[in-house]
Design a protein around this motif. Sequence first.
Motif, mmCIF file in Angstrom:
data_model
loop_
_atom_site.group_PDB
_atom_site.id
_atom_site.type_symbol
_atom_site.label_atom_id
_atom_site.label_comp_id
_atom_site.label_asym_id
_atom_site.label_seq_id
_atom_site.Cartn_x
_atom_site.Cartn_y
_atom_site.Cartn_z
ATOM 1 N N GLU A 179 -14.388 8.588 -9.484
ATOM 2 C CA GLU A 179 -13.948 7.204 -9.328
ATOM 3 C C GLU A 179 -13.550 6.949 -7.871
ATOM 4 O OE1 GLU A 179 -14.117 4.265 -9.695
ATOM 5 O OE2 GLU A 179 -12.979 3.674 -11.480
ATOM 6 N N ALA A 180 -13.526 5.660 -7.518
ATOM 7 C CA ALA A 180 -13.136 5.253 -6.165
ATOM 8 C C ALA A 180 -11.706 4.715 -6.166
ATOM 9 C CB ALA A 180 -14.078 4.158 -5.678
ATOM 10 N N ILE A 181 -11.033 4.923 -5.060
ATOM 11 C CA ILE A 181 -9.749 4.246 -4.818
ATOM 12 C C ILE A 181 -10.004 3.338 -3.618
ATOM 13 C CG2 ILE A 181 -7.345 4.530 -4.056
ATOM 14 C CD1 ILE A 181 -7.408 7.316 -5.434
ATOM 15 N N MET A 182 -9.625 2.077 -3.752
ATOM 16 C CA MET A 182 -9.943 1.131 -2.685
ATOM 17 C C MET A 182 -8.699 0.740 -1.894
ATOM 18 S SD MET A 182 -12.804 -1.135 -4.616
ATOM 19 C CE MET A 182 -13.586 -1.645 -3.083
ATOM 20 N N LEU A 183 -8.864 0.701 -0.569
ATOM 21 C CA LEU A 183 -7.794 0.208 0.294
ATOM 22 C C LEU A 183 -8.047 -1.274 0.525
ATOM 23 C CD1 LEU A 183 -7.703 3.062 3.004
ATOM 24 C CD2 LEU A 183 -6.456 2.934 0.830
ATOM 25 N N ASN A 184 -6.978 -2.010 0.869
ATOM 26 C CA ASN A 184 -7.175 -3.427 1.173
ATOM 27 C C ASN A 184 -7.325 -3.629 2.683
ATOM 28 O OD1 ASN A 184 -4.550 -3.385 2.203
ATOM 29 N ND2 ASN A 184 -3.651 -4.164 0.290
ATOM 30 N N TYR A 185 -7.430 -4.876 3.101
ATOM 31 C CA TYR A 185 -7.665 -5.159 4.526
ATOM 32 C C TYR A 185 -6.486 -4.721 5.408
ATOM 33 C CZ TYR A 185 -11.670 -8.150 3.185
ATOM 34 O OH TYR A 185 -12.862 -8.634 2.687
ATOM 35 N N HIS A 186 -5.339 -4.455 4.786
ATOM 36 C CA HIS A 186 -4.186 -3.978 5.567
ATOM 37 C C HIS A 186 -4.124 -2.453 5.577
ATOM 38 C CE1 HIS A 186 -2.819 -8.088 5.735
ATOM 39 N NE2 HIS A 186 -2.966 -8.174 4.430
ATOM 40 N N GLY A 187 -5.118 -1.814 5.006
ATOM 41 C CA GLY A 187 -5.148 -0.358 4.976
ATOM 42 C C GLY A 187 -4.259 0.243 3.907
ATOM 43 N N LYS A 188 -3.717 -0.613 3.030
ATOM 44 C CA LYS A 188 -2.845 -0.121 1.954
ATOM 45 C C LYS A 188 -3.682 0.105 0.689
ATOM 46 C CE LYS A 188 0.784 -0.761 4.549
ATOM 47 N NZ LYS A 188 1.453 0.399 5.149
ATOM 48 N N VAL A 189 -3.163 0.966 -0.181
ATOM 49 C CA VAL A 189 -3.861 1.250 -1.430
ATOM 50 C C VAL A 189 -3.842 -0.009 -2.304
ATOM 51 C CG1 VAL A 189 -3.747 2.632 -3.553
ATOM 52 C CG2 VAL A 189 -3.227 3.703 -1.329
ATOM 53 N N SER A 190 -4.990 -0.364 -2.870
ATOM 54 C CA SER A 190 -4.989 -1.521 -3.780
ATOM 55 C C SER A 190 -5.183 -1.054 -5.228
ATOM 56 C CB SER A 190 -6.017 -2.570 -3.382
ATOM 57 O OG SER A 190 -7.315 -2.057 -3.460
ATOM 58 N N GLU A 191 -6.370 -0.589 -5.570
ATOM 59 C CA GLU A 191 -6.630 -0.182 -6.958
ATOM 60 C C GLU A 191 -7.913 0.625 -7.025
ATOM 61 O OE1 GLU A 191 -7.177 -3.737 -9.392
ATOM 62 O OE2 GLU A 191 -8.433 -4.644 -7.857
ATOM 63 N N GLY A 192 -8.288 1.046 -8.218
ATOM 64 C CA GLY A 192 -9.570 1.697 -8.409
ATOM 65 C C GLY A 192 -10.646 0.630 -8.557
ATOM 66 N N SER A 193 -11.886 1.026 -8.833
ATOM 67 C CA SER A 193 -12.931 0.005 -8.951
ATOM 68 C C SER A 193 -12.702 -0.871 -10.182
ATOM 69 C CB SER A 193 -14.316 0.642 -8.962
ATOM 70 O OG SER A 193 -14.436 1.535 -10.029
ATOM 71 N N ALA A 194 -12.088 -0.316 -11.216
ATOM 72 C CA ALA A 194 -11.804 -1.125 -12.414
ATOM 73 C C ALA A 194 -10.507 -0.678 -13.077
ATOM 74 C CB ALA A 194 -12.971 -1.041 -13.392
ATOM 75 N N GLU A 195 -9.566 -0.194 -12.276
ATOM 76 C CA GLU A 195 -8.271 0.255 -12.815
ATOM 77 C C GLU A 195 -7.186 -0.013 -11.787
ATOM 78 O OE1 GLU A 195 -10.443 2.642 -11.752
ATOM 79 O OE2 GLU A 195 -11.498 3.345 -13.539
ATOM 80 N N ASN A 196 -5.989 -0.187 -12.256
ATOM 81 C CA ASN A 196 -4.823 -0.213 -11.361
ATOM 82 C C ASN A 196 -4.389 1.219 -11.094
ATOM 83 O OD1 ASN A 196 -4.204 -3.009 -13.234
ATOM 84 N ND2 ASN A 196 -4.217 -3.174 -11.013
ATOM 85 N N ILE A 197 -3.589 1.381 -10.050
ATOM 86 C CA ILE A 197 -3.211 2.742 -9.653
ATOM 87 C C ILE A 197 -1.694 2.883 -9.522
ATOM 88 C CG2 ILE A 197 -3.482 2.307 -7.153
ATOM 89 C CD1 ILE A 197 -4.785 5.147 -7.020
ATOM 90 N N PHE A 198 -1.215 4.075 -9.803
ATOM 91 C CA PHE A 198 0.215 4.391 -9.709
ATOM 92 C C PHE A 198 0.373 5.746 -9.027
ATOM 93 C CE2 PHE A 198 2.281 1.477 -12.864
ATOM 94 C CZ PHE A 198 1.143 0.929 -13.440
ATOM 95 N N THR A 199 1.502 5.913 -8.327
ATOM 96 C CA THR A 199 1.876 7.245 -7.829
ATOM 97 C C THR A 199 3.196 7.623 -8.497
ATOM 98 O OG1 THR A 199 3.101 6.275 -5.989
ATOM 99 C CG2 THR A 199 0.839 6.956 -5.527
ATOM 100 N N VAL A 200 3.452 8.916 -8.556
ATOM 101 C CA VAL A 200 4.762 9.404 -8.995
ATOM 102 C C VAL A 200 5.254 10.328 -7.886
ATOM 103 C CG1 VAL A 200 6.071 10.595 -10.795
ATOM 104 C CG2 VAL A 200 3.946 9.401 -11.397
ATOM 105 N N ILE A 201 6.385 9.937 -7.275
ATOM 106 C CA ILE A 201 6.950 10.750 -6.192
ATOM 107 C C ILE A 201 8.433 10.952 -6.485
ATOM 108 C CG2 ILE A 201 7.388 10.889 -3.689
ATOM 109 C CD1 ILE A 201 4.873 9.117 -3.283
ATOM 110 N N LYS A 202 8.817 12.193 -6.603
ATOM 111 C CA LYS A 202 10.213 12.551 -6.931
ATOM 112 C C LYS A 202 10.718 11.725 -8.121
ATOM 113 C CE LYS A 202 11.760 14.292 -2.472
ATOM 114 N NZ LYS A 202 11.312 13.645 -1.246
ATOM 115 N N GLY A 203 9.921 11.620 -9.139
ATOM 116 C CA GLY A 203 10.334 10.932 -10.364
ATOM 117 C C GLY A 203 10.222 9.416 -10.311
ATOM 118 N N GLU A 204 9.965 8.862 -9.144
ATOM 119 C CA GLU A 204 9.831 7.394 -9.053
ATOM 120 C C GLU A 204 8.358 7.009 -9.195
ATOM 121 O OE1 GLU A 204 11.862 4.426 -6.086
ATOM 122 O OE2 GLU A 204 9.853 4.859 -5.338
#
Length: 304
Positions: A179-204
Amino acid sequence: MKEQGRIWMNGKLVPFGSAKVHVLTHALHYSTAVFEGIRCYKTTKGSAIFRLPEHVNRLFKSAKIYSMKIPFSRAEISEGIIKTVRASGLKECYIRPIAYYGYGTMGLTPTPNKVAVAIACWEWNAGESSAGKVRGARCKVSSWLRIDSRSQPMQAKAASNYANAALARVEALKDGYDEAIMLNYHGKVSEGSAENIFTVIKGEIATPPLNAGILDGITRDSVIKIARSEGMTVVEREIDRDELYLADEVFMTGTAAEVKSVTEVDNVPVGDGRPGEVTRKLQDLFYEASRGRDERFSDWLVPI
Ligand SMILES: Cc1ncc(COP(=O)(O)O)c(C=O)c1O
């Protein structure tokens, strides 16, 4: 695809194989269509459609953004969805309502054409979304940037958005990823090609906000609500590409994917390279909620 049951076309159920459109249908040439992807699950109380009103509302919201007038009410579309599922005889299925500018006048301006609506459903086959459930998905940060609402409204689930998404998906698959993860025009993570995305860092748990150019995913909303109900912290904030490599866990959500684990990004293992504990827990909780086994979320299911 196995043809089973009937397809609802402009208010009538027609045989699956007869649900045809003219080759000069406006939407086929100019992507002037909005659609939904919905699941019907076998639950403890029989088959039920997951978050039907939310999906129907999003269909109407998508149409409104494009000034497209759907010639049916929300109640008629909901009823059409239920009738289509019943006619299929399927206990579990994927449902695809679509509203599109039809055949009549050819040229860029869509509005001289009638808006047509079709609803189809078919047997659910885990297929391309299996990576991430059974094993973790290997993802690639796409060379294609996610279009943003300066170019096209991203809150509309519009066919036109999917040319960009399909480029990213095909690139990822050709390069040997799931699968692909897409960045937006600001270089930030947006979503997958057909999914939203989440990170888990130190329980958050973190997920990009709607203004990162993402679709307002109904699974995203469900998972946020489930996680919060379990006392987990979920924040909506910008996510940098670097965080994908350093996160303890990364997962994606979507109607097709449900909750899928991402265990590698650009060949870098996420955490220890195996589906993480939080992801597993949310996968299980989402499964329970969508199959009617969690009373707290029973109003998410509309029996058919
Ligand atoms: C671009 C995009 N983002 C996110 C999602 C997830 O949305 P949902 O959970 O409503 O299926 C989808 C799937 O519809 C999608 O196509």
